[in-house]
Design a protein around this motif. Structure first.
Motif, mmCIF file in Angstrom:
data_model
loop_
_atom_site.group_PDB
_atom_site.id
_atom_site.type_symbol
_atom_site.label_atom_id
_atom_site.label_comp_id
_atom_site.label_asym_id
_atom_site.label_seq_id
_atom_site.Cartn_x
_atom_site.Cartn_y
_atom_site.Cartn_z
ATOM 1 N N ILE A 168 34.678 44.358 -5.759
ATOM 2 C CA ILE A 168 35.626 43.690 -6.634
ATOM 3 C C ILE A 168 36.799 44.643 -6.799
ATOM 4 O O ILE A 168 36.606 45.828 -7.096
ATOM 5 C CB ILE A 168 34.997 43.332 -7.993
ATOM 6 C CG1 ILE A 168 33.905 42.291 -7.776
ATOM 7 C CG2 ILE A 168 36.059 42.850 -8.966
ATOM 8 C CD1 ILE A 168 33.221 41.826 -9.027
ATOM 9 N N VAL A 169 37.987 44.130 -6.599
ATOM 10 C CA VAL A 169 39.198 44.931 -6.724
ATOM 11 C C VAL A 169 39.982 44.387 -7.918
ATOM 12 O O VAL A 169 40.293 43.199 -7.970
ATOM 13 C CB VAL A 169 40.048 44.852 -5.432
ATOM 14 C CG1 VAL A 169 41.300 45.675 -5.564
ATOM 15 C CG2 VAL A 169 39.227 45.281 -4.225
ATOM 16 N N LEU A 170 40.269 45.274 -8.863
ATOM 17 C CA LEU A 170 41.006 44.887 -10.064
ATOM 18 C C LEU A 170 42.268 45.736 -10.199
ATOM 19 O O LEU A 170 42.285 46.913 -9.810
ATOM 20 C CB LEU A 170 40.141 45.076 -11.312
ATOM 21 C CG LEU A 170 38.858 44.252 -11.391
ATOM 22 C CD1 LEU A 170 38.044 44.655 -12.605
ATOM 23 C CD2 LEU A 170 39.174 42.772 -11.452
ATOM 24 N N LYS A 177 47.698 50.319 -10.357
ATOM 25 C CA LYS A 177 47.023 50.565 -9.081
ATOM 26 C C LYS A 177 45.757 49.719 -9.017
ATOM 27 O O LYS A 177 45.140 49.397 -10.035
ATOM 28 C CB LYS A 177 46.666 52.044 -8.947
ATOM 29 C CG LYS A 177 47.865 52.936 -8.817
ATOM 30 C CD LYS A 177 47.466 54.360 -8.553
ATOM 31 C CE LYS A 177 48.727 55.194 -8.405
ATOM 32 N NZ LYS A 177 48.410 56.577 -8.099
ATOM 33 N N LEU A 178 45.390 49.376 -7.772
ATOM 34 C CA LEU A 178 44.158 48.647 -7.554
ATOM 35 C C LEU A 178 42.968 49.602 -7.613
ATOM 36 O O LEU A 178 43.014 50.686 -7.053
ATOM 37 C CB LEU A 178 44.179 47.921 -6.205
ATOM 38 C CG LEU A 178 45.224 46.809 -6.078
ATOM 39 C CD1 LEU A 178 45.224 46.271 -4.653
ATOM 40 C CD2 LEU A 178 44.956 45.680 -7.058
#
Length: 181
Positions: A168-170, A177-178
Protein backbone atom coordinates in the motif's frame (compact mmCIF):
# COMPACT_ATOMS: atom_id res chain seq x y z
CA UNK A 1 -16.75 -16.16 9.17
CA UNK A 2 -18.96 -18.05 11.59
CA UNK A 3 -20.09 -21.60 10.99
CA UNK A 4 -23.51 -23.03 11.71
CA UNK A 5 -22.41 -24.17 15.17
CA UNK A 6 -20.85 -20.79 16.04
CA UNK A 7 -17.26 -21.89 15.36
CA UNK A 8 -15.02 -19.60 13.39
CA UNK A 9 -14.09 -20.96 9.96
CA UNK A 10 -10.86 -20.23 8.19
CA UNK A 11 -11.40 -17.98 5.15
CA UNK A 12 -9.40 -20.35 2.96
CA UNK A 13 -11.94 -23.10 3.72
CA UNK A 14 -14.76 -20.73 2.79
CA UNK A 15 -12.95 -19.75 -0.42
CA UNK A 16 -12.51 -23.43 -1.34
CA UNK A 17 -16.19 -24.05 -0.71
CA UNK A 18 -17.09 -20.97 -2.75
CA UNK A 19 -14.95 -22.09 -5.70
CA UNK A 20 -16.43 -25.60 -5.52
CA UNK A 21 -19.96 -24.14 -5.66
CA UNK A 22 -19.02 -21.96 -8.61
CA UNK A 23 -17.52 -24.91 -10.50
CA UNK A 24 -20.70 -26.90 -9.82
CA UNK A 25 -22.92 -24.12 -11.19
CA UNK A 26 -20.76 -23.77 -14.30
CA UNK A 27 -20.50 -27.52 -14.86
CA UNK A 28 -22.95 -29.83 -16.57
CA UNK A 29 -24.14 -31.16 -13.23
CA UNK A 30 -26.20 -28.17 -12.12
CA UNK A 31 -28.56 -28.09 -15.12
CA UNK A 32 -29.27 -31.81 -14.63
CA UNK A 33 -29.84 -31.34 -10.90
CA UNK A 34 -32.19 -28.43 -11.57
CA UNK A 35 -34.18 -30.60 -14.00
CA UNK A 36 -34.42 -33.51 -11.56
CA UNK A 37 -35.41 -31.18 -8.72
CA UNK A 38 -38.31 -29.87 -10.81
CA UNK A 39 -39.52 -33.45 -11.31
CA UNK A 40 -39.42 -34.07 -7.55
CA UNK A 41 -42.10 -31.43 -7.05
CA UNK A 42 -45.37 -33.37 -6.75
CA UNK A 43 -47.52 -30.44 -7.89
CA UNK A 44 -45.50 -30.14 -11.09
CA UNK A 45 -45.71 -33.89 -11.69
CA UNK A 46 -49.47 -33.82 -11.16
CA UNK A 47 -49.81 -30.89 -13.57
CA UNK A 48 -47.73 -32.69 -16.21
CA UNK A 49 -49.82 -35.82 -15.84
CA UNK A 50 -53.02 -33.77 -16.19
CA UNK A 51 -51.68 -31.89 -19.22
CA UNK A 52 -50.39 -34.94 -21.05
CA UNK A 53 -53.84 -36.56 -21.50
CA UNK A 54 -52.12 -39.53 -23.15
CA UNK A 55 -48.87 -41.48 -23.27
CA UNK A 56 -45.87 -39.52 -22.00
CA UNK A 57 -42.42 -40.48 -20.82
CA UNK A 58 -39.84 -38.16 -19.31
CA UNK A 59 -36.26 -39.42 -19.46
CA UNK A 60 -32.95 -37.96 -18.39
CA UNK A 61 -30.30 -37.44 -21.08
CA UNK A 62 -28.94 -40.96 -20.61
CA UNK A 63 -32.35 -42.52 -21.22
CA UNK A 64 -33.25 -43.34 -17.60
CA UNK A 65 -37.00 -43.13 -17.10
CA UNK A 66 -37.93 -40.39 -14.62
CA UNK A 67 -41.69 -40.11 -15.15
CA UNK A 68 -44.25 -42.12 -17.11
CA UNK A 69 -47.97 -41.57 -17.50
CA UNK A 70 -48.32 -45.07 -19.01
CA UNK A 71 -46.33 -48.28 -18.97
CA UNK A 72 -44.83 -47.45 -22.38
CA UNK A 73 -45.35 -44.74 -24.96
CA UNK A 74 -47.04 -45.63 -28.18
CA UNK A 75 -43.88 -45.83 -30.28
CA UNK A 76 -45.60 -45.45 -33.63
CA UNK A 77 -46.87 -41.97 -32.80
CA UNK A 78 -44.33 -40.90 -30.19
CA UNK A 79 -41.82 -38.14 -30.79
CA UNK A 80 -38.82 -37.10 -28.72
CA UNK A 81 -38.55 -33.47 -27.63
CA UNK A 82 -35.45 -32.19 -25.84
CA UNK A 83 -35.61 -30.63 -22.41
CA UNK A 84 -32.91 -27.94 -22.33
CA UNK A 85 -31.36 -26.10 -19.41
CA UNK A 86 -28.52 -23.61 -19.94
CA UNK A 87 -28.35 -24.68 -23.61
CA UNK A 88 -27.70 -28.30 -22.60
CA UNK A 89 -30.03 -31.20 -23.23
CA UNK A 90 -30.82 -32.66 -19.81
CA UNK A 91 -33.70 -34.91 -20.76
CA UNK A 92 -36.41 -35.87 -23.19
CA UNK A 93 -40.19 -35.69 -23.28
CA UNK A 94 -41.42 -38.63 -25.32
CA UNK A 95 -44.99 -38.80 -26.42
CA UNK A 96 -47.61 -37.65 -28.86
CA UNK A 97 -49.81 -34.59 -28.76
CA UNK A 98 -48.58 -32.46 -25.88
CA UNK A 99 -45.05 -33.77 -25.36
CA UNK A 100 -43.49 -30.78 -27.11
CA UNK A 101 -45.36 -28.29 -24.92
CA UNK A 102 -44.44 -30.27 -21.81
CA UNK A 103 -40.75 -30.33 -22.83
CA UNK A 104 -40.91 -26.53 -23.23
CA UNK A 105 -42.58 -26.17 -19.83
CA UNK A 106 -40.02 -28.43 -18.13
CA UNK A 107 -37.17 -26.56 -19.83
CA UNK A 108 -38.55 -23.28 -18.50
CA UNK A 109 -39.10 -24.58 -14.96
CA UNK A 110 -35.66 -26.22 -14.78
CA UNK A 111 -34.02 -23.03 -16.10
CA UNK A 112 -35.84 -21.06 -13.40
CA UNK A 113 -34.52 -23.49 -10.78
CA UNK A 114 -30.97 -23.11 -12.12
CA UNK A 115 -31.29 -19.32 -12.18
CA UNK A 116 -32.37 -19.39 -8.53
CA UNK A 117 -29.31 -21.49 -7.65
CA UNK A 118 -27.02 -19.07 -9.48
CA UNK A 119 -28.65 -16.10 -7.75
CA UNK A 120 -28.24 -17.79 -4.37
CA UNK A 121 -24.58 -18.41 -5.18
CA UNK A 122 -24.07 -14.76 -6.16
CA UNK A 123 -25.75 -13.61 -2.95
CA UNK A 124 -23.57 -15.97 -0.92
CA UNK A 125 -20.45 -14.53 -2.58
CA UNK A 126 -21.58 -10.95 -1.87
CA UNK A 127 -22.27 -11.94 1.73
CA UNK A 128 -18.70 -13.26 2.01
CA UNK A 129 -17.35 -9.98 0.64
CA UNK A 130 -19.49 -7.96 3.07
CA UNK A 131 -18.29 -10.14 5.93
CA UNK A 132 -14.68 -9.52 4.89
CA UNK A 133 -15.21 -5.75 4.81
CA UNK A 134 -16.88 -5.89 8.20
CA UNK A 135 -13.95 -7.88 9.64
CA UNK A 136 -11.45 -5.44 8.17
CA UNK A 137 -13.32 -2.37 9.43
CA UNK A 138 -13.59 -3.86 12.92
CA UNK A 139 -9.87 -4.59 13.00
CA UNK A 140 -8.99 -1.17 11.55
CA UNK A 141 -10.94 0.65 14.25
CA UNK A 142 -9.03 -1.37 16.85
CA UNK A 143 -5.72 0.11 15.65
CA UNK A 144 -4.70 3.61 14.67
CA UNK A 145 -1.22 2.61 13.50
CA UNK A 146 -0.98 3.14 9.72
CA UNK A 147 1.54 0.33 9.22
CA UNK A 148 -0.59 -2.11 11.22
CA UNK A 149 -3.75 -1.19 9.28
CA UNK A 150 -1.91 -1.44 5.93
CA UNK A 151 -0.57 -4.89 6.82
CA UNK A 152 -4.05 -5.99 7.86
CA UNK A 153 -5.60 -4.78 4.59
CA UNK A 154 -2.91 -6.54 2.53
CA UNK A 155 -3.30 -9.76 4.54
CA UNK A 156 -7.10 -9.81 4.20
CA UNK A 157 -6.99 -8.89 0.49
CA UNK A 158 -4.50 -11.72 -0.07
CA UNK A 159 -7.08 -14.16 1.27
CA UNK A 160 -9.54 -13.38 -1.52
CA UNK A 161 -7.20 -12.26 -4.32
CA UNK A 162 -4.55 -14.74 -5.44
CA UNK A 163 -1.19 -12.97 -5.07
CA UNK A 164 2.38 -13.48 -3.92
CA UNK A 165 2.95 -10.01 -2.46
CA UNK A 166 1.27 -6.67 -2.00
CA UNK A 167 1.91 -3.11 -0.88
CA UNK A 168 0.00 0.00 0.00
CA UNK A 169 1.44 3.35 -1.01
CA UNK A 170 0.21 6.44 0.83
CA UNK A 171 1.04 10.11 0.43
CA UNK A 172 2.50 11.56 3.61
CA UNK A 173 0.74 14.93 3.99
CA UNK A 174 3.66 16.36 6.05
CA UNK A 175 6.49 15.46 3.65
CA UNK A 176 4.56 15.26 0.34
CA UNK A 177 6.35 11.95 -0.31
CA UNK A 178 4.96 8.52 -1.03
CA UNK A 179 5.46 5.93 1.67
CA UNK A 180 5.28 2.18 0.99
CA UNK A 181 3.65 -0.06 3.60
Amino acid sequence: VKGGNGDRWDRSVCRSYQHARLRLVQSNIMPELAFKKVLKNQKIVQAIEALSESHLWIEDKSGQLLLATTASPVLTTASRYPIRVADKIVGWAIGAEKAEAISTLLSFLAQQELDQKELANALWEKNQEMSLFQDISTQITASLEVREVANLVIEEAGKIIPCTSGAIVLLNPYTDKLEVY
